[in-house]
Scaffold this motif. Structure first.
Motif, PDB file in Angstrom:
ATOM      1  N   LEU A 116       0.863  -1.188   0.000  1.00  0.00           N
ATOM      2  CA  LEU A 116       0.000   0.000   0.000  1.00  0.00           C
ATOM      3  C   LEU A 116       0.896   1.233   0.000  1.00  0.00           C
ATOM      4  CD1 LEU A 116      -2.033  -2.192   0.876  1.00  0.00           C
ATOM      5  CD2 LEU A 116      -3.004  -0.548   2.489  1.00  0.00           C
ATOM      6  N   THR A 117       0.988   1.901  -1.136  1.00  0.00           N
ATOM      7  CA  THR A 117       1.828   3.090  -1.232  1.00  0.00           C
ATOM      8  C   THR A 117       1.023   4.336  -0.889  1.00  0.00           C
ATOM      9  OG1 THR A 117       1.359   3.512  -3.579  1.00  0.00           O
ATOM     10  CG2 THR A 117       3.186   2.009  -3.072  1.00  0.00           C
ATOM     11  N   TYR A 118       1.733   5.347  -0.365  1.00  0.00           N
ATOM     12  CA  TYR A 118       1.076   6.629  -0.106  1.00  0.00           C
ATOM     13  C   TYR A 118       2.086   7.762  -0.222  1.00  0.00           C
ATOM     14  CZ  TYR A 118       3.121   6.979   4.629  1.00  0.00           C
ATOM     15  OH  TYR A 118       3.987   7.092   5.690  1.00  0.00           O
ATOM     16  N   CYS A 119       1.563   8.967  -0.485  1.00  0.00           N
ATOM     17  CA  CYS A 119       2.371  10.190  -0.535  1.00  0.00           C
ATOM     18  C   CYS A 119       1.454  11.352  -0.182  1.00  0.00           C
ATOM     19  CB  CYS A 119       3.032  10.365  -1.909  1.00  0.00           C
ATOM     20  SG  CYS A 119       1.870  10.477  -3.286  1.00  0.00           S
ATOM     21  N   THR A 120       1.882  12.574  -0.421  1.00  0.00           N
ATOM     22  CA  THR A 120       1.121  13.748   0.022  1.00  0.00           C
ATOM     23  C   THR A 120      -0.246  13.847  -0.645  1.00  0.00           C
ATOM     24  OG1 THR A 120       3.203  14.915   0.343  1.00  0.00           O
ATOM     25  CG2 THR A 120       1.198  16.243   0.340  1.00  0.00           C
ATOM     26  N   GLY A 121      -0.246  13.874  -1.982  1.00  0.00           N
ATOM     27  CA  GLY A 121      -1.498  14.053  -2.703  1.00  0.00           C
ATOM     28  C   GLY A 121      -1.820  12.947  -3.684  1.00  0.00           C
ATOM     29  N   ASN A 170       8.461  -4.153 -11.807  1.00  0.00           N
ATOM     30  CA  ASN A 170       9.556  -4.927 -11.231  1.00  0.00           C
ATOM     31  C   ASN A 170       9.087  -6.199 -10.522  1.00  0.00           C
ATOM     32  OD1 ASN A 170      12.484  -3.496 -11.211  1.00  0.00           O
ATOM     33  ND2 ASN A 170      10.867  -1.957 -11.350  1.00  0.00           N
ATOM     34  N   GLY A 171       7.913  -6.663 -10.870  1.00  0.00           N
ATOM     35  CA  GLY A 171       7.481  -7.974 -10.415  1.00  0.00           C
ATOM     36  C   GLY A 171       6.628  -8.030  -9.164  1.00  0.00           C
ATOM     37  N   PHE A 172       6.294  -6.875  -8.569  1.00  0.00           N
ATOM     38  CA  PHE A 172       5.372  -6.870  -7.444  1.00  0.00           C
ATOM     39  C   PHE A 172       3.960  -7.069  -7.997  1.00  0.00           C
ATOM     40  CE2 PHE A 172       9.130  -4.825  -5.932  1.00  0.00           C
ATOM     41  CZ  PHE A 172       9.191  -5.078  -4.560  1.00  0.00           C
ATOM     42  N   LYS A 173       3.232  -8.012  -7.439  1.00  0.00           N
ATOM     43  CA  LYS A 173       1.956  -8.419  -8.033  1.00  0.00           C
ATOM     44  C   LYS A 173       0.742  -7.696  -7.466  1.00  0.00           C
ATOM     45  CE  LYS A 173       4.120 -11.543 -10.453  1.00  0.00           C
ATOM     46  NZ  LYS A 173       4.343 -11.329 -11.916  1.00  0.00           N
ATOM     47  N   ASP A 174       0.803  -7.342  -6.190  1.00  0.00           N
ATOM     48  CA  ASP A 174      -0.376  -6.828  -5.501  1.00  0.00           C
ATOM     49  C   ASP A 174      -0.064  -5.432  -4.949  1.00  0.00           C
ATOM     50  OD1 ASP A 174      -2.997  -7.143  -4.849  1.00  0.00           O
ATOM     51  OD2 ASP A 174      -2.698  -8.725  -3.367  1.00  0.00           O
ATOM     52  N   VAL A 175      -0.235  -4.422  -5.775  1.00  0.00           N
ATOM     53  CA  VAL A 175       0.179  -3.071  -5.428  1.00  0.00           C
ATOM     54  C   VAL A 175      -1.032  -2.134  -5.409  1.00  0.00           C
ATOM     55  CG1 VAL A 175       1.689  -1.139  -6.023  1.00  0.00           C
ATOM     56  CG2 VAL A 175       2.421  -3.484  -6.505  1.00  0.00           C
ATOM     57  N   TYR A 176      -1.083  -1.306  -4.373  1.00  0.00           N
ATOM     58  CA  TYR A 176      -2.190  -0.360  -4.198  1.00  0.00           C
ATOM     59  C   TYR A 176      -1.621   1.036  -3.940  1.00  0.00           C
ATOM     60  CZ  TYR A 176      -4.777  -4.699  -3.252  1.00  0.00           C
ATOM     61  OH  TYR A 176      -5.319  -5.958  -3.340  1.00  0.00           O
ATOM     62  N   GLN A 177      -2.474   2.035  -4.055  1.00  0.00           N
ATOM     63  CA  GLN A 177      -2.066   3.389  -3.713  1.00  0.00           C
ATOM     64  C   GLN A 177      -3.225   4.139  -3.085  1.00  0.00           C
ATOM     65  OE1 GLN A 177      -1.265   4.251  -8.063  1.00  0.00           O
ATOM     66  NE2 GLN A 177      -2.041   6.249  -7.466  1.00  0.00           N
ATOM     67  N   LEU A 178      -2.893   5.011  -2.132  1.00  0.00           N
ATOM     68  CA  LEU A 178      -3.906   5.809  -1.444  1.00  0.00           C
ATOM     69  C   LEU A 178      -4.370   6.929  -2.360  1.00  0.00           C
ATOM     70  CD1 LEU A 178      -5.534   6.731   0.999  1.00  0.00           C
ATOM     71  CD2 LEU A 178      -3.463   7.807   1.911  1.00  0.00           C
ATOM     72  N   HIS A 179      -5.584   6.827  -2.831  1.00  0.00           N
ATOM     73  CA  HIS A 179      -6.125   7.827  -3.752  1.00  0.00           C
ATOM     74  C   HIS A 179      -6.283   9.169  -3.045  1.00  0.00           C
ATOM     75  CE1 HIS A 179      -9.665   9.441  -6.298  1.00  0.00           C
ATOM     76  NE2 HIS A 179      -8.518   9.741  -6.878  1.00  0.00           N
TER      77      HIS A 179
END
Length: 328
Positions: free
Chosen positions: A176-181, A195-204
Motif C-alpha cells: 500500500l503506497t502513499y504520498c502527500t497528494g 519490477n514484479g510486485f503483483k499486488d500493489v495499491y495506492q492511497l487515492h
C-alpha cells in the motif's frame, strides 16, 4: 469562515505543445488573481494554487471543462492566508521528478497500483499481509508518517527507482503506497508492478484526502506540504508528534532551511534553538562567512540567477525561431 482556499491537484494526461500551454496557463491563473506553483509537462499537470473561493472555483471549473483534465481530483483546504506569494507556472520534463520519462517503461495513464479510497486504505493498512510504503523523501516522512509505515532513505523522489531491490523481501505482500497528494504513487506503484510486485495499491488523493475523509487516523505527526504553510495537521482522531528538533531533541515539527546557503539543509528546529543557533544546523554553519541573517522564519528568498542560454530547451528555441513575434 476562512477567507481563502488552497487547491492541491495533479492529472496525468498528454498535453500537446506543453511549453506554450504553460505560458498561456500562467496568464490565465494571473487573470483570476491566483498565486501558487504549477508544473506543466508533456505528461500532464501538477499544481498547488491559492486564492479566494470564487477564483478557486473558477479555476476548477476551467480545468474540468478541458477534456484532458476532466477527472482531476482537487483537494481543497480552507486557509486564513494565501499559501504563496507569487504565481509560477513552469514547463518541466516531468510533473514529478522521477527520472522515468519514457512511457515505454512506465505510463501512469495505462497501469498503476489499484486506487484505494481513504476508508478502504484505513481498513486494509493493519492487516498481516500488508506493507504500508511511504514513497516520499526523508524530510517529509521525518515530520509525519503512518504508524508502522516502511520509509525509504531518499533525499528526492528520483532516488526511488534505486530502492526497488531493497523492497524485494515484500514481493509476496500487498503493498500500500502513499504520498502527500497521490502523484508520486502513480509512478511508484507503476514501477513496482514493472519490477514484479503483483499486488500493489495506492492511497487515492494521498495523505491530504485521507485526513479529510478518514479523520487522519494513525497518521503520526504532520503532513509536509510544498507551500508557505510547510506542514499541516492531518490526524483529528489520535494525533501524535514524531518530529524532533535537530538541536535539542524536543518534539517540534517546525521546519527551516539552514542559514548557511552552502548547506541549506531542510530540517526541524524548535523556535528557541532557531534563535540560539541563528537558524543553522551546526556550529560549523553558524561560523560560515556566507551565513544569511536569520529572522525567525528560516525561509530565504531565492536570489535570481543569470539566464543560462545553454540550458534553454531545443524545443523552446525552435518555437521562438518559428514565431518571431513571441520575442516581443
Amino acid at each position: 469562515m476562512r477567507k481563502y482556499q488552497t487547491l492541491l491537484y495533479y492529472c496525468y494526461s498528454h498535453i500537446d505543445h506543453a511549453e506554450q500551454f504553460a505560458a498561456d496557463h500562467l496568464q490565465f491563473c494571473k487573470s483570476l488573481g491566483l498565486v501558487g506553483r504549477i508544473i506543466v509537462a508533456d505528461e500532464g499537470l501538477n499544481g498547488t494554487v491559492s486564492g479566494t473561493p470564487e477564483a478557486c472555483q473558477a479555476y476548477m471549473d476551467a480545468v474540468h471543462a478541458d477534456p484532458r483534465f476532466a477527472k482531476t481530483d482537487f483537494k481543497i483546504d480552507e486557509v486564513n492566508e494565501l499559501s504563496f506569494i507569487k504565481m509560477h507556472c513552469r514547463y518541466k520534463p516531468e510533473i514529478v521528478h522521477s527520472g522515468l520519462r519514457d512511457p515505454k517503461i512506465i505510463d501512469p495513464t495505462k497501469e498503476t497500483g489499484k486506487h484505494l479510497e481513504p476508508r478502504e486504505f484505513m481498513e486494509m493498512k493493519d492487516r498481516d499481509d500488508v506493507v504500508v510504503l511511504d514513497v516520499r523523501s526523508n524530510y517529509e516522512h521525518n515530520v509525519g508518517r503512518f504508524k508502522n509505515a516502511l520509509t525509504l532513505d531518499i533525499e528526492n523522489f528520483r532516488e526511488f527507482p534505486e530502492k526497488i531491490n531493497e523492497l524485494s523481501a515484500y514481493k509476496d505482500k500487498k503493498i500500500l503506497t502513499y504520498c502527500t497528494g497521490g502523484i508520486k504513487c502513480e509512478k511508484a506503484s507503476a514501477l513496482l508492478l514493472k519490477n514484479g510486485f503483483k499486488d500493489v495499491y495506492q492511497l487515492h488523493g494521498g495523505i491530504i484526502k485521507y485526513g479529510k475523509e478518514a479523520g487522519g487516523k494513525d497518521f503520526e505527526g504532520k503532513c509536509y506540504v510544498f507551500d508557505n504553510r510547510v506542514t499541516v495537521d492531518v490526524n483529528h482522531v489520535n494525533p501524535t508528534e514524531v518530529s524532533a528538533c535537530r538541536t535539542c531533541g524536543t518534539n517540534s515539527s517546525r521546519m527551516i532551511n539552514c542559514a548557511n546557503p552552502e548547506c541549506n539543509e531542510h530540517f526541524a528546529q524548535c523556535e528557541a534553538c532557531g534563535w540560539k543557533m541563528e537558524g543553522c544546523c551546526s556550529d560549523t554553519c553558524m561560523a560560515h562567512p556566507r551565513k544569511r541573517p536569520y529572522d525567525g522564519t528560516g525561509y530565504y528568498v531565492k536570489v535570481p540567477q543569470p539566464v543560462n542560454l545553454e540550458k534553454i530547451s531545443r524545443r523552446e528555441v525552435k518555437r521562438l525561431t518559428a514565431n518571431p513575434t513571441l520575442h516581443n
